[in-house]
Design a protein around this motif. Structure first.
Motif, mmCIF file in Angstrom:
data_model
loop_
_atom_site.group_PDB
_atom_site.id
_atom_site.type_symbol
_atom_site.label_atom_id
_atom_site.label_comp_id
_atom_site.label_asym_id
_atom_site.label_seq_id
_atom_site.Cartn_x
_atom_site.Cartn_y
_atom_site.Cartn_z
ATOM 1 N N THR A 142 -12.932 -10.480 29.562
ATOM 2 C CA THR A 142 -12.243 -11.372 28.639
ATOM 3 C C THR A 142 -13.181 -12.441 28.102
ATOM 4 O O THR A 142 -14.072 -12.918 28.802
ATOM 5 N N ALA A 143 -12.959 -12.799 26.843
ATOM 6 C CA ALA A 143 -13.704 -13.883 26.197
ATOM 7 C C ALA A 143 -12.785 -14.527 25.167
ATOM 8 O O ALA A 143 -12.857 -14.224 23.974
ATOM 9 N N PRO A 144 -11.883 -15.409 25.603
ATOM 10 C CA PRO A 144 -10.971 -16.052 24.658
ATOM 11 C C PRO A 144 -11.725 -16.850 23.601
ATOM 12 O O PRO A 144 -12.805 -17.390 23.861
ATOM 13 N N PRO A 145 -11.165 -16.939 22.395
ATOM 14 C CA PRO A 145 -11.802 -17.727 21.351
ATOM 15 C C PRO A 145 -11.908 -19.194 21.744
ATOM 16 O O PRO A 145 -11.051 -19.729 22.455
ATOM 17 N N GLY A 146 -12.951 -19.841 21.263
ATOM 18 C CA GLY A 146 -13.083 -21.272 21.454
ATOM 19 C C GLY A 146 -12.412 -22.032 20.328
ATOM 20 O O GLY A 146 -11.830 -21.445 19.409
ATOM 21 N N VAL A 147 -12.499 -23.333 20.404
ATOM 22 C CA VAL A 147 -11.967 -24.178 19.339
ATOM 23 C C VAL A 147 -12.857 -25.407 19.239
ATOM 24 O O VAL A 147 -13.391 -25.897 20.238
ATOM 25 N N ASP A 148 -13.060 -25.884 18.031
ATOM 26 C CA ASP A 148 -13.870 -27.080 17.810
ATOM 27 C C ASP A 148 -13.019 -28.330 17.987
ATOM 28 O O ASP A 148 -11.828 -28.348 17.633
ATOM 29 N N PRO A 149 -13.610 -29.410 18.528
ATOM 30 C CA PRO A 149 -12.886 -30.685 18.571
ATOM 31 C C PRO A 149 -12.496 -31.114 17.154
ATOM 32 O O PRO A 149 -13.206 -30.831 16.183
ATOM 33 N N ALA A 150 -11.352 -31.771 17.045
ATOM 34 C CA ALA A 150 -10.866 -32.208 15.737
ATOM 35 C C ALA A 150 -10.108 -33.512 15.897
ATOM 36 O O ALA A 150 -9.588 -33.811 16.975
ATOM 37 N N ALA A 232 -5.050 -29.213 5.654
ATOM 38 C CA ALA A 232 -3.733 -28.613 5.872
ATOM 39 C C ALA A 232 -3.211 -28.936 7.269
ATOM 40 O O ALA A 232 -2.027 -29.264 7.444
ATOM 41 N N TYR A 233 -4.088 -28.870 8.273
ATOM 42 C CA TYR A 233 -3.673 -29.243 9.632
ATOM 43 C C TYR A 233 -3.341 -30.741 9.702
ATOM 44 O O TYR A 233 -2.384 -31.141 10.370
ATOM 45 N N ALA A 234 -4.139 -31.551 9.026
ATOM 46 C CA ALA A 234 -3.926 -33.000 9.070
ATOM 47 C C ALA A 234 -2.597 -33.397 8.441
ATOM 48 O O ALA A 234 -2.054 -34.461 8.754
ATOM 49 N N ASP A 237 3.126 -31.432 10.808
ATOM 50 C CA ASP A 237 3.795 -31.920 12.017
ATOM 51 C C ASP A 237 3.984 -30.809 13.040
ATOM 52 O O ASP A 237 4.048 -31.088 14.247
ATOM 53 N N LEU A 238 4.104 -29.571 12.573
ATOM 54 C CA LEU A 238 4.391 -28.437 13.457
ATOM 55 C C LEU A 238 3.743 -27.189 12.904
ATOM 56 O O LEU A 238 3.887 -26.873 11.716
ATOM 57 N N LEU A 239 3.015 -26.460 13.761
ATOM 58 C CA LEU A 239 2.508 -25.137 13.393
ATOM 59 C C LEU A 239 3.570 -24.105 13.746
ATOM 60 O O LEU A 239 4.102 -24.099 14.863
ATOM 61 N N VAL A 240 3.867 -23.208 12.809
ATOM 62 C CA VAL A 240 4.829 -22.136 13.035
ATOM 63 C C VAL A 240 4.097 -20.806 12.904
ATOM 64 O O VAL A 240 3.467 -20.538 11.881
ATOM 65 N N LEU A 241 4.177 -19.983 13.953
ATOM 66 C CA LEU A 241 3.502 -18.684 13.962
ATOM 67 C C LEU A 241 4.519 -17.616 14.359
ATOM 68 O O LEU A 241 4.712 -17.335 15.534
ATOM 69 N N PRO A 242 5.174 -16.974 13.377
ATOM 70 C CA PRO A 242 6.227 -15.997 13.678
ATOM 71 C C PRO A 242 5.681 -14.575 13.854
ATOM 72 O O PRO A 242 6.299 -13.596 13.439
ATOM 73 N N GLU A 254 -6.187 -24.207 17.426
ATOM 74 C CA GLU A 254 -6.646 -25.082 16.349
ATOM 75 C C GLU A 254 -5.631 -26.187 16.081
ATOM 76 O O GLU A 254 -6.005 -27.338 15.799
ATOM 77 N N ALA A 255 -4.350 -25.858 16.177
ATOM 78 C CA ALA A 255 -3.320 -26.886 16.030
ATOM 79 C C ALA A 255 -3.345 -27.853 17.210
ATOM 80 O O ALA A 255 -3.309 -29.086 17.038
ATOM 81 N N LEU A 256 -3.429 -27.314 18.421
ATOM 82 C CA LEU A 256 -3.420 -28.168 19.607
ATOM 83 C C LEU A 256 -4.635 -29.089 19.652
ATOM 84 O O LEU A 256 -4.558 -30.204 20.182
ATOM 85 N N ALA A 257 -5.766 -28.634 19.111
ATOM 86 C CA ALA A 257 -6.956 -29.487 19.056
ATOM 87 C C ALA A 257 -6.692 -30.753 18.242
ATOM 88 O O ALA A 257 -7.392 -31.756 18.397
ATOM 89 N N ARG A 258 -5.678 -30.699 17.394
ATOM 90 C CA ARG A 258 -5.298 -31.851 16.558
ATOM 91 C C ARG A 258 -4.014 -32.504 17.064
ATOM 92 O O ARG A 258 -3.418 -33.326 16.372
ATOM 93 N N ALA A 259 -3.557 -32.082 18.261
ATOM 94 C CA ALA A 259 -2.318 -32.596 18.872
ATOM 95 C C ALA A 259 -1.083 -32.242 18.056
ATOM 96 O O ALA A 259 -0.085 -32.965 18.081
#
Length: 343
Positions: A142-150, A232-234, A237-242, A254-259
């Motif tokens: 396994t190698a989960p994707p990383g995320v950049d600080p934001a 767009a992330y900034a 208020d909520l990321l929706v992924l259906p 990526e959303a969680l990196a921005r809280a």
């Protein structure tokens, strides 16, 4: 230098981002192969064969699953003399579109390639377990994707929704627009980077019509990258992924990196990507896939329950520091390649 064969990009996607970041971190020789769908009829199989033929015996080569898994007639013969490592972002049969017969053929092709490979790498634990079970593999790394600080997004009133997803049926835009239609009595707007306001295939045309029926409250800006995607992330208020199927879900982290909290289908690797904060709480809500009623109910809860919104935002802020970066992804894949390069 290890060769890394990836599909030629047609539009921005998580898989393409993963490939670019991995190649940069490990110094891989990244080669883009023509053909954007893993069907052999539209793939440059001769080009893949030439690429592998040029490698010296015993070389380790990293192949994206979209390049390798539909081409056992090319990859399997070379696996006898090369140390082939296959990186699987999504099992071929899980992509929405192929009929039952084609899906079964893709599944069989993928099985032949992965069983012949020296190593298989998946982008998350759930995906690895699925591949082991599906194809009878003894081990999948396994190698989960990383995320950049934001920067942390400044919370709004909860009405700004974001669905950042590639324009394919698997991502479930049709489910989202059905759900939004059921909450049109409430205030909200929704931005859908990835979907464009024109062009695309018949499926995209149908979902655009569904979006346009929502009184101009859905924005379809097309693919966004860099500063435009950050903006767009900034503004969310909520990321929706259906999504109907997902091995990980890079947009979640990526959303969680921005809280920014997340409302998503609880499929595949999405619960893994969403994770929990140090107190054990989820920084979002999970619903069944392909269920617009359940998605609408969750949206209504989010839009009408300020204490719930604050609790999920607090959990997202606490989850941020534990998110892994791309250097951890590179170490995981690098360890597999080092293992396979050792005679």
């Amino acid at each position: 230098m290890t060769v890394f064969a990836v599909p030629e990009p047609a539009a921005p996607s998580g898989g393409h981002t993963y490939g670019r970041r991995l190649a940069r971190a490990l110094g891989l020789d990244r080669v883009e192969m023509p053909g954007t769908w893993p069907r052999p009829a539209v793939r440059d199989l001769a080009g893949l064969d030439l690429l592998l033929t040029a490698l010296p015996d015993g070389s380790a080569v990293l192949l994206d699953g979209l390049v390798a898994c539909s081409a056992p007639e090319v990859v399997v013969p070379h696996s006898a003399r090369l140390r082939v490592v296959v990186l699987v972002h999504l099992p071929l049969a899980d992509e929405t579109g192929p009929g039952p017969a084609e899906a079964a053929d893709l599944e069989a092709r993928e099985r032949a390639v992965l069983r012949a490979a020296a190593a298989v790498v998946a982008t998350g634990g759930a995906a690895a377990r699925d591949l082991e079970s599906r194809h009878g593999l003894p081990r999948v790394d396994t190698a989960p994707p990383g995320v950049d600080p934001a920067p942390e997004t400044v919370p709004g009133d909860g009405t700004r929704l974001l669905c950042a997803a590639s324009p394919t049926p698997r991502k479930g835009h049709d489910v989202l627009f059905d759900a939004l239609d059921r909450v049109r009595d409430l205030p909200w707007t929704c931005a859908c980077p990835g979907l464009a306001d024109d062009g695309g295939d018949p499926w995209q045309a149908r979902v655009r019509e569904a979006a346009r029926a929502l009184d101009g409250r859905v924005a379809l800006p097309g693919p966004l990258t860099g500063a435009d995607l950050d903006a767009a992330y900034a503004a969310a208020d909520l990321l929706v992924l259906p999504t109907r199927a997902e091995t990980y879900g890079m947009v979640v982290t990526e959303a969680l990196a921005r809280a920014v909290p997340v409302l998503a289908s609880g499929v595949g690797g999405v619960p893994e990507a969403l994770g929990r904060d140090p107190g054990g709480d989820r920084p979002g809500l999970l619903v069944p896939p392909d269920d617009p009623g359940a998605l609408a109910d969750a949206l209504r809860r989010w839009l009408t329950d300020p204490p719930l919104r604050e609790a999920l935002r607090r959990s997202a802020r606490r989850r941020r520091p534990a998110l892994a970066g791309w250097e951890e992804t590179a170490r995981s894949v690098g360890a597999v390649l080092d293992r396979e390069e050792t005679p």
